[in-house]
Design a protein around this motif. Structure first.
Motif, mmCIF file in Angstrom:
data_model
loop_
_atom_site.group_PDB
_atom_site.id
_atom_site.type_symbol
_atom_site.label_atom_id
_atom_site.label_comp_id
_atom_site.label_asym_id
_atom_site.label_seq_id
_atom_site.Cartn_x
_atom_site.Cartn_y
_atom_site.Cartn_z
ATOM 1 N N HIS A 10 86.517 73.193 54.403
ATOM 2 C CA HIS A 10 86.221 72.119 53.455
ATOM 3 C C HIS A 10 86.087 70.740 54.108
ATOM 4 N N LEU A 11 86.110 70.685 55.425
ATOM 5 C CA LEU A 11 85.883 69.410 56.101
ATOM 6 C C LEU A 11 84.511 68.843 55.756
ATOM 7 N N SER A 12 83.549 69.709 55.499
ATOM 8 C CA SER A 12 82.191 69.256 55.186
ATOM 9 C C SER A 12 81.931 69.199 53.682
ATOM 10 N N ARG A 13 82.955 69.437 52.855
ATOM 11 C CA ARG A 13 82.765 69.482 51.405
ATOM 12 C C ARG A 13 83.655 68.484 50.672
ATOM 13 N N THR A 14 84.080 67.455 51.364
ATOM 14 C CA THR A 14 84.984 66.486 50.752
ATOM 15 C C THR A 14 84.235 65.558 49.795
ATOM 16 N N LEU A 15 84.998 64.921 48.917
ATOM 17 C CA LEU A 15 84.433 63.966 47.959
ATOM 18 C C LEU A 15 84.485 62.572 48.577
ATOM 19 N N GLU A 16 83.345 62.140 49.098
ATOM 20 C CA GLU A 16 83.296 60.852 49.798
ATOM 21 C C GLU A 16 83.113 59.686 48.838
ATOM 22 N N GLY A 17 82.418 59.911 47.729
ATOM 23 C CA GLY A 17 82.193 58.836 46.780
ATOM 24 C C GLY A 17 81.421 59.329 45.578
ATOM 25 N N THR A 18 81.351 58.485 44.542
ATOM 26 C CA THR A 18 80.639 58.836 43.315
ATOM 27 C C THR A 18 79.810 57.649 42.851
ATOM 28 N N ASN A 19 78.835 57.948 42.008
ATOM 29 C CA ASN A 19 78.026 56.890 41.399
ATOM 30 C C ASN A 19 77.461 57.442 40.089
ATOM 31 N N ARG A 41 89.364 52.895 31.208
ATOM 32 C CA ARG A 41 88.916 52.938 32.599
ATOM 33 C C ARG A 41 89.084 54.367 33.099
ATOM 34 N N PHE A 42 88.047 54.878 33.759
ATOM 35 C CA PHE A 42 88.126 56.181 34.406
ATOM 36 C C PHE A 42 88.259 55.942 35.911
ATOM 37 N N ILE A 43 89.272 56.551 36.496
ATOM 38 C CA ILE A 43 89.517 56.392 37.924
ATOM 39 C C ILE A 43 89.270 57.724 38.619
ATOM 40 N N VAL A 44 88.285 57.722 39.513
ATOM 41 C CA VAL A 44 87.966 58.906 40.303
ATOM 42 C C VAL A 44 88.622 58.731 41.670
ATOM 43 N N LEU A 310 81.373 66.886 42.680
ATOM 44 C CA LEU A 310 80.526 65.998 41.886
ATOM 45 C C LEU A 310 80.050 66.674 40.605
ATOM 46 N N GLU A 311 79.625 67.919 40.713
ATOM 47 C CA GLU A 311 79.172 68.647 39.533
ATOM 48 C C GLU A 311 80.327 68.892 38.562
ATOM 49 N N ILE A 313 83.186 67.189 38.215
ATOM 50 C CA ILE A 313 83.638 65.950 37.598
ATOM 51 C C ILE A 313 82.674 65.501 36.498
ATOM 52 N N ALA A 314 81.372 65.560 36.788
ATOM 53 C CA ALA A 314 80.368 65.177 35.789
ATOM 54 C C ALA A 314 80.507 66.037 34.528
ATOM 55 N N LYS A 315 80.710 67.329 34.707
ATOM 56 C CA LYS A 315 80.877 68.224 33.570
ATOM 57 C C LYS A 315 82.127 67.875 32.765
ATOM 58 N N ASN A 316 83.241 67.644 33.451
ATOM 59 C CA ASN A 316 84.488 67.332 32.750
ATOM 60 C C ASN A 316 84.461 65.974 32.072
ATOM 61 N N LEU A 317 83.602 65.091 32.554
ATOM 62 C CA LEU A 317 83.438 63.776 31.925
ATOM 63 C C LEU A 317 82.375 63.799 30.841
ATOM 64 N N GLY A 318 81.665 64.930 30.691
ATOM 65 C CA GLY A 318 80.624 65.033 29.678
ATOM 66 C C GLY A 318 79.374 64.277 30.045
ATOM 67 N N LEU A 319 79.114 64.167 31.361
ATOM 68 C CA LEU A 319 77.946 63.436 31.838
ATOM 69 C C LEU A 319 76.822 64.406 32.195
ATOM 70 N N ALA A 320 75.604 63.959 32.025
ATOM 71 C CA ALA A 320 74.448 64.778 32.418
ATOM 72 C C ALA A 320 74.363 64.827 33.933
ATOM 73 N N THR A 321 74.005 65.986 34.472
ATOM 74 C CA THR A 321 73.890 66.126 35.932
ATOM 75 C C THR A 321 72.429 66.238 36.336
#
Length: 321
Positions: A10-19, A41-44, A310-311, A313-321
């Motif tokens: 998982h060294l190459s699958r980490t969550l580096e950031g979101t937008n 406020r949502f904190i990722v 990323l996928e 988190i977007a799903k759990n937040l109810g956001l379109a991917t």
């Protein structure tokens, strides 16, 4: 404990950031991506790791550990101090009450230690005996327990700049914070630190020092925000080996990001200029310590979510991917 091979994978699958679009106004801190909208406020919590006020890279599952450990402590200390947590949305995300952050961090220290520019030991080793308004006695040794825990506040520097330790009088004189807000936050920090020390002692850990951040709600209440008693905001040592290692002049066994700090200080780096990349073995070693800290503190096995973050988190937040 997760198999080391999985951590390497998982060294190459980490969550580096979101937008994320549609979640609110985005603000990226050193580790957390914040999205504000109305009274929420949502904190990722990403996998980024920072030290010396620099972002150094990413650590596998670090965000999940921090987020879930902070939620654990927020629940455990809710009778000690009000906090901003509403609910855990995702292994990496919490929903919170929107607050205006106070511009001062409340840092509690029970031992004289550290390697950064704001650490008590750095100042003491340089010959200073007055630290944040506290007179320190002669003859203290690195990693020695202080007679009583000390409150040593620090300013909250912008991203990329260094925090500065300061006394209450200095902060008030500089107009950083009002006396009423400072004293309310300071009193809460002292109560939280005592509660955290007691809880960690039961788990065979020493809560060495920690920082608390506070915010003010729209109603004017001062509450704990951000995180609490995590390996990022706190220093933990293994209690069982502390006395022997201190007596022999060895550093205590850490269960926090001091493992990463020590790697850089051994290279002579203390925050000036660009840091060298974190090697894989240090990233994996840090991940193991973060996970062990979670399990030691909570008494529960850490169960990571291996799905693409990323996928998920977007799903759990109810956001379109």
């Amino acid at each position: 404990m997760i198999d080391e091979g999985l951590l390497k994978e998982h060294l190459s699958r980490t969550l580096e950031g979101t937008n994320f679009d549609g979640l609110g106004t985005r603000y990226a801190g050193k580790v957390r991506d914040n999205y504000s909208s109305g009274d929420r406020r949502f904190i990722v919590v990403t996998d980024r790791i920072s030290a010396f006020d620099r972002i150094l890279g990413t650590i596998p599952f670090k965000g999940q550990v921090l987020n879930q450990l902070a939620a654990y402590w927020f629940d455990k200390t809710k009778d000690v101090a009000k906090n901003h947590l509403v609910r855990v949305v995702d292994p990496n995300v919490i929903e919170c009450v929107e607050c205006t952050p106070l511009p001062v961090e409340m840092v509690m220290r029970a031992y004289i230690t550290g390697s950064t520019s704001t650490s008590m030991w750095t100042h003491y080793a340089a010959g200073e005996r007055l630290f944040c308004g506290h007179e320190l006695p002669e003859g203290l040794k690195k990693n020695q327990r202080l007679e009583n825990p000390l409150l040593t506040p620090a300013t909250k520097a912008p991203l990329g700049e260094h925090d500065v330790s300061a006394s209450r009088d200095e902060l008030l004189a500089g107009g950083k914070i009002t006396a009423a807000d400072f004293d309310a936050a300071a009193a809460t920090a002292q109560k939280l630190f005592a509660a955290g020390q007691a809880a960690c002692k039961e788990r065979g850990l020493i809560l060495v020092d920690t920082k608390y951040e506070f915010g003010k709600t729209k109603k004017g209440d001062i509450v704990v925000i951000d995180e609490i008693h995590t390996p990022d905001s706190s220093r933990f040592w293994m209690a069982e080996s502390y006395e022997e290692r201190f007596a022999s002049g060895m550093d205590p066994e850490p269960l926090d990001k001091d493992f990463v700090r020590r790697y850089y200080t051994a290279l002579g780096y203390r925050g000036d200029g660009e840091p060298s990349p974190l090697p894989p073995e240090v990233r994996v070693g840090a991940a193991k310590r973060y996970i062990e800290a979670y399990e030691r503190i909570t008494g529960k096995e850490f169960v990571p979510d291996f799905s693409p973050p990323l996928e998920r988190i977007a799903k759990n937040l109810g956001l379109a991917t």
